[in-house]
Scaffold this motif. Structure first.
Motif, PDB file in Angstrom:
ATOM      1  N   ALA A 154       4.236   6.439   4.093  1.00  0.00           N
ATOM      2  CA  ALA A 154       3.539   5.315   3.907  1.00  0.00           C
ATOM      3  C   ALA A 154       3.605   4.901   2.182  1.00  0.00           C
TER       4      ALA A 154
ATOM      5  N   ARG B 251       5.242   1.474   1.173  1.00  0.00           N
ATOM      6  CA  ARG B 251       4.010   0.803   0.986  1.00  0.00           C
ATOM      7  C   ARG B 251       4.174  -0.724   0.892  1.00  0.00           C
TER       8      ARG B 251
ATOM      9  N   LEU C   5       4.267  -2.537   4.378  1.00  0.00           N
ATOM     10  CA  LEU C   5       3.315  -2.100   5.450  1.00  0.00           C
ATOM     11  C   LEU C   5       2.321  -3.444   5.805  1.00  0.00           C
TER      12      LEU C   5
ATOM     13  N   ARG D 248      -1.387   0.316   6.906  1.00  0.00           N
ATOM     14  CA  ARG D 248      -1.686   0.797   5.505  1.00  0.00           C
ATOM     15  C   ARG D 248      -3.035   1.733   5.809  1.00  0.00           C
TER      16      ARG D 248
END
Length: 186
Positions: free
Chosen positions: A99, A103, A106, A111
């Motif tokens: 993640a 990032r 997402l 998230r």
């Protein structure tokens, strides 16, 4: 030109848990909606046009990671269905690392905090879900397994198409046996 269909990343179940959860889905999931095998979703919507970068990252990750231990916990209600909670600090850490790397790709759903689970029933009347939970709970006993890998899927508006699989290959170094490795030979 349209964007390629999004990608879904799942944590693989071992063969025993796969068979058990698939059997529960066959019994309790509405048949018209049950076109997927049991699965543990890590990411729901990764960009389809980033397939090669995602495959590269997952290949590197899997070859350096030992199979994470996963504990199957009690079933619980998910609104109009039932799922089994899964607990795995190692799988949660793996997901957090991905993640962080991804990032910018997402969605808000991906998230959020991971809540590992396997859904065995969904989209039924609330009373039907409560009845199944009551039925499954008394016989439940926790179990644990090691996840053998990750799977990357392409979402096709309902069904999924398998894109790639990644086996966890790292192993913990075994402890040396007594007297081993001390240069005993002369």
């Amino acid at each position: 030109m349209t964007d390629p269909a999004p990608l879904i990343l799942t944590l693989r179940l071992d063969a025993d848990r796969q068979a058990r959860f698939d059997a529960l889905r066959a019994m309790y999931f509405p048949p018209e909606r049950n076109f997927l095998a049991a699965h543990v979703t890590l990411f729901h919507k990764l960009p389809g046009d980033a397939l090669s970068a995602i495959v590269f990252r997952l290949s590197r990750l899997a070859e350096g990671t030992p199979p994470p231990e996963v504990k199957v916990e009690a079933p619980y209600l998910i609104g109009r269905g039932v799922a089994f909670r899964l607990a795995s600090p190692a799988a949660d850490a793996l997901r957090r690392d991905l993640a962080q790397d991804w990032r910018d790709w997402l969605t808000p759903q991906d998230r959020g905090k991971s809540r590992l689970h396997v859904t065995v029933q969904n989209k039924v009347l609330a009373a039907e879900a409560k009845a199944l939970l009551s039925n499954l709970s008394p016989d439940f006993s926790p179990s644990a397994f090691k996840s053998p890998g990750l799977d990357l899927w392409r979402y096709l508006g309902g069904p999924w198409e398998h894109e790639a699989g990644f086996e966890f290959t790292a192993v913990s170094a075994p402890l040396p046996l007594a007297g081993e490795g001390k240069g005993e030979g002369r």
